[in-house]
Design an enzyme around this catalytic site. Structure first.
Site, PDB file in Angstrom:
ATOM      1  N   SER A 254       0.826  -1.197   0.000  1.00 44.07           N
ATOM      2  CA  SER A 254       0.000   0.000   0.000  1.00 44.07           C
ATOM      3  C   SER A 254       0.862   1.250   0.000  1.00 44.07           C
ATOM      4  CB  SER A 254      -0.947  -0.036   1.210  1.00 44.07           C
ATOM      5  OG  SER A 254      -0.923   1.188   1.908  1.00 44.07           O
ATOM      6  N   LYS A 255       0.563   2.093  -0.961  1.00 36.57           N
ATOM      7  CA  LYS A 255       1.316   3.329  -1.123  1.00 36.57           C
ATOM      8  C   LYS A 255       1.168   4.187   0.136  1.00 36.57           C
ATOM      9  CE  LYS A 255       3.163   6.797  -3.507  1.00 36.57           C
ATOM     10  NZ  LYS A 255       4.606   6.890  -3.558  1.00 36.57           N
ATOM     11  N   ARG A 256      -0.030   4.156   0.689  1.00 34.39           N
ATOM     12  CA  ARG A 256      -0.280   4.978   1.867  1.00 34.39           C
ATOM     13  C   ARG A 256       0.577   4.541   3.052  1.00 34.39           C
ATOM     14  NH1 ARG A 256      -5.551   4.647   4.092  1.00 34.39           N
ATOM     15  NH2 ARG A 256      -5.949   3.093   2.501  1.00 34.39           N
TER      16      ARG A 256
END
Ligand code: GLU
Length: 484
Positions: A254-256
């Site tokens: 996940s980029k977040r």
């Protein structure tokens, strides 16, 4: 008749290319290209809240860099445009109305408040509540009266009351759901725009898409999509759902949460070809043990049967290894073109022969970003402690190093021709004369020249690149340190 394979990559412009999205694009591309088909780009930009400036450029750039060239798309056109979803907005209402006429969809005039109260009365207190079909039984006259009065409405898909819906996914096999579980999902919103769930079906049909590749998070929506195809009397596509790309056994990438996007990897010095190769194997296997593939080779050997439903873990170590393999095996001139900007930046003003340095680096690098750290000593001899002169395998210690450097200094001072060969010959003659092991002379010289525990290149290569004057200076510094 042989139907042409048509796949589509349908990214939402989020501003970066998630590894999972790039894998989807790659598999779509490969499914098409391995069968002489077409790969289409459709930009799904209807979620205005998620729109990011410049985000479509990220998509174009990524496809260009990776060589996943599309055959149709917003920038190059094609027979099935427009290829930007926001430009297709006028196309969906008629299709929704067709379903209303067929009894497969209906107008719903429920207010927000009423729908909210459904959630509250939901026993589980869930954020989601199945629509209770309040408006399903309005008579045609009641519906018309509300439409005439301008009451806001949505159009909902009417799910079958009973029975099951079954579809076959290439990766997950046969999936069956109870129709009773399916919500009468909204197809057209009150602003008369379609929902994603409706638009994707209409778009895929109108664009004659034969294979839909997407993340497994869409699996639960697929029965509803299939019911739409059925309601229209359209042929559904072949479904290829892909398991998530994982960070570890329990977490999705996940980029977040700080996981890297394609651009991040490029910025960290990974090669595009290595990234593409690595991503190809995140959920697909050629059926043998081969691991290194060019895109062209993938196009030739990709087969849908090699896809796996077990989630793959994104292993940066493996990618880094693969990246090193790509650099090692690359044509030197190509490698030099990639390395040169970093070398120039790191060694600016030194006048050193960057090509010679690049030759030493090529077999040792894992990523291009390793370059500055590996070559900094060429520019400036780092501060180092004399413990570097002790090396068990080379059979050296401070004492041996000091006597070797002292012996090497006059020999090198007297050397007329300064090149790898002449330095080699002179040092090897000295080894013979002193009756010591090669390493007992070469390790101290290498250490004095680099001030590093390891370096690309050994004593002769470093001396050759640094030049006579600087090499002698560094050997003198070494002697001074060891004499203290
Ligand atoms: N726009 C959707 C996404 O980026 C595409 C999903 C699909 O392939 O249908 O998630």
């Amino acid at each position: 008749m042989n139907m042409e394979i048509r796949t589509r990559f349908a990214p939402s412009p989020t501003g970066y290319m998630h590894i999972g999205n790039l894998r989807t694009a790659l598999y779509e591309y490969l499914i098409a290209k391995s069968q002489g088909g077409k790969f289409i780009l459709r930009i799904e930009d209807t979620d205005q809240e998620r729109l990011v400036e410049g985000a479509t450029d990220v998509i174009y750039n990524t496809l260009r860099m990776t060589g996943l060239h599309h055959d149709e798309g917003p920038d190059i056109g094609g027979d099935y445009g427009p290829y930007i979803q926001s430009e297709r907005m006028g196309m969906y209402m008629d299709y929704a109305k067709e379903l209303v006429e067929k009894g497969q969809a209906y107008y719903c005039f429920c207010t927000k408040e009423r729908l909210e109260s459904l959630k509250e009365s939901n026993a589980e207190g869930a954020a989601f509540a199945k629509y209770d079909r309040h408006c399903l039984h309005l008579s045609p006259e009641e519906v018309q009266a509300k439409l005439d009065a301008g009451v806001p409405y949505v159009i909902r898909q009417k799910m079958p009351d009973s029975g099951t819906t079954t579809f076959t996914d290439v990766v997950y096999g046969e999936i069956t759901v109870d129709n009773a579980e399916l919500d009468d999902q909204i197809l057209m919103k009150a602003d008369s725009f379609p929902t994603y769930n409706f638009a994707n079906v209409v778009d895929d049909h109108l664009m004659c898409i034969t294979h839909v590749v997407r993340g497994s998070e869409y699996l639960s929506s697929t029965p509803k999509y299939n019911l739409l195809y059925e309601a229209f009397g359209w042929e559904p596509p072949v479904y290829v759902h892909l398991p998530a790309v994982m960070r570890d056994a329990h977490h999705k990438l996940s980029k977040r949460h700080g996981d890297k996007s394609f651009e991040d990897l490029i910025n960290e010095g990974y090669l595009v070809d290595a990234i593409v190769n690595y991503i190809a194997l995140l959920g697909w296997s050629p059926g043998d043990t081969r691991e290194i593939f060019t895109l062209k080779e993938l196009e030739e050997c990709f087969d849908i049967s090699g896809l796996s439903k077990s989630p793959s873990i994104f292993d940066i170590k493996k990618l880094t290894w693969m990246n090193g393999e790509y650099m090692k095996n690359m044509d030197f001139e190509k490698f030099y073109a990639l390395a040169e900007p970093k070398l120039t930046e790191a060694l600016d003003g030194t006048g050193l022969d960057l090509k010679k340095i690049a030759e030493l680096l090529q077999k040792r690098l894992e990523t291009l970003n390793d370059i500055p750290g590996l070559v900094a000593f060429f520019k400036e001899l780092p501060e180092y402690g004399t413990e570097l002169y002790t090396h068990k395998k080379m059979k050296t210690n401070d004492e041996i190093a000091l006597s070797s450097l002292k012996a090497a200094l006059p020999v090198l001072e007297g050397l007329e021709d300064w090149n790898t060969q002449s330095i080699h010959d002179a040092l090897m003659a000295l080894v013979g004369e002193l009756g010591i092991k090669n390493g007992q002379l070469l390790w101290p010289v290498r250490t004095a020249l680099s001030g590093e525990p390891t370096s690309p290149g050994g004593a002769m290569e470093l001396a050759d690149i640094l030049g006579k004057e600087e090499s002698l200076r560094r050997i003198r510094v070494g002697i001074e340190k060891l004499e203290k």
